[in-house]
Design a protein around this motif. Structure first.
Motif, mmCIF file in Angstrom:
data_model
loop_
_atom_site.group_PDB
_atom_site.id
_atom_site.type_symbol
_atom_site.label_atom_id
_atom_site.label_comp_id
_atom_site.label_asym_id
_atom_site.label_seq_id
_atom_site.Cartn_x
_atom_site.Cartn_y
_atom_site.Cartn_z
ATOM 1 N N SER A 272 0.845 -1.194 0.000
ATOM 2 C CA SER A 272 0.000 0.000 0.000
ATOM 3 C C SER A 272 0.881 1.244 0.000
ATOM 4 O O SER A 272 1.987 1.238 0.543
ATOM 5 N N ARG A 273 0.368 2.321 -0.602
ATOM 6 C CA ARG A 273 1.081 3.601 -0.545
ATOM 7 C C ARG A 273 1.034 4.203 0.861
ATOM 8 O O ARG A 273 1.713 5.184 1.127
ATOM 9 N N GLY A 297 6.934 4.346 -4.897
ATOM 10 C CA GLY A 297 5.733 5.076 -4.514
ATOM 11 C C GLY A 297 5.568 5.390 -3.046
ATOM 12 O O GLY A 297 4.517 5.889 -2.634
ATOM 13 N N VAL A 298 6.595 5.135 -2.229
ATOM 14 C CA VAL A 298 6.496 5.498 -0.808
ATOM 15 C C VAL A 298 6.833 6.977 -0.658
ATOM 16 O O VAL A 298 7.953 7.388 -0.982
#
Length: 312
Positions: A272-273, A297-298
């Protein structure tokens, strides 16, 4: 010219000189490590006069009120009187209660302080050898659960503290210096968020404590711990990590070697982001982890990192 006084020694220095440099140039043995205000090994007390402090927030208000300063961050702008941190006077005594070498060159050290020490998982503590060598290390123990303070010390390379650590025996004494908060911790607000813990070498130490705290506090989200080691033998907590993963369905452990790291990172996918990432280890490894996570995408604000520096 400003005058510096340490005990019976008095000498003049150039205005604006770095305090740590001025003390060491005079032959005064001030320990130091990072020179960035992080390790707190070079702490001194200013009993008269004032210094130009580039990082006043590095010490808490109580310490500053007592006159303590980090010599690496201070410049001499006027006459000052300095008292050097004395581990026999200012340090907390601690006894070695257990020594274990889970891999060649890696020491798992457990100490029992003379009086209780309040800390949280992920914090750093300065250890002083009996010969006066000081180095900061991350705590691997879990407050309230472990009856000792645990440290994982990389002793592969020669160094003043590592050489002293190799000679330690059960029953020996060390002194504990400044306790400080590292970047790594567990926040109860993260209870339902995915956690990604990535370590290289003995950077696993603070994450070992944080992982156990998250499980003790009944963390609800998935947890993925990644440990990068130079050889299979240096996955020194492999057995204990496997036991935790077996006991907790939401815990995943990946043990990675340098030759496999590129493939591992290329195949790595975020759950998950909303993931919170905690990174610890040598600078090159941490930078590599952080860069990949950002590309994956973190958000930068969800990545916390502690870097271990090499010490002579």
């Amino acid at each position: 010219m400003p005058e510096l006084q340490v005990g019976s020694q008095r000498w003049t220095v150039a205005p604006g000189v770095n305090l740590l440099d001025a003390l060491r140039a005079q032959g005064i043995a001030i320990p130091f490590s990072c020179r960035a205000g992080s390790c707190h090994a070079c702490m001194v007390r200013c009993s008269r006069g004032e210094l130009l402090d580039a990082l006043p927030e590095a010490l808490d208000g109580a310490r500053r009120a007592e006159g303590w300063r980090l010599s690496c961050q201070c410049r001499v702008v006027g006459d000052v009187c300095i008292e050097v941190f004395d581990p026999l006077r200012d340090g907390l005594p601690a006894q070695v209660v257990e020594l274990h070498w889970p891999a060649a060159g890696i020491l798992r050290l457990r100490l029992k302080p003379q009086s209780p020490l309040r800390y949280r998982a992920g914090q750093h503590l300065v250890l002083w050898s009996d010969s006066g060598v000081a180095r900061p290390y991350s705590l691997a123990s879990l407050p309230d659960d472990d009856p000792w303070l645990e440290f994982h010390i990389d002793c592969h390379a020669p160094g003043a503290f590592c050489d002293a650590a190799r000679r330690l025996r059960e029953g020996d004494s060390l002194r504990l210096g400044e306790l400080r908060g590292g970047a790594l911790h567990y926040d109860p607000d993260w209870q339902e968020r995915p956690l990604l813990l990535m370590a290289s070498g003995t950077g696993l130490a603070p994450l070992w404590g944080i992982l156990r705290q998250a499980l003790r506090d009944r963390h609800q989200g998935p947890i993925h711990l990644v440990h990068l080691a130079r050889s299979p033998a240096e996955h020194y907590l492999a057995g204990e990590l496997a036991a935790l993963a077996l006991a907790h369905a939401d815990v995943q452990v990946s043990l990675v070697l340098p030759a496999d790291l590129d493939v591992f990172l290329a195949q790595f996918r975020l759950v998950s982001r909303r993931t919170i990432a905690l990174l610890c280890g040598q600078p090159a490894s941490v930078e590599r982890f952080a860069r990949h996570l950002y590309l994956a995408g973190v958000p930068r604000g969800q990545t916390l990192a502690d870097v271990f520096l090499s010490h002579a």
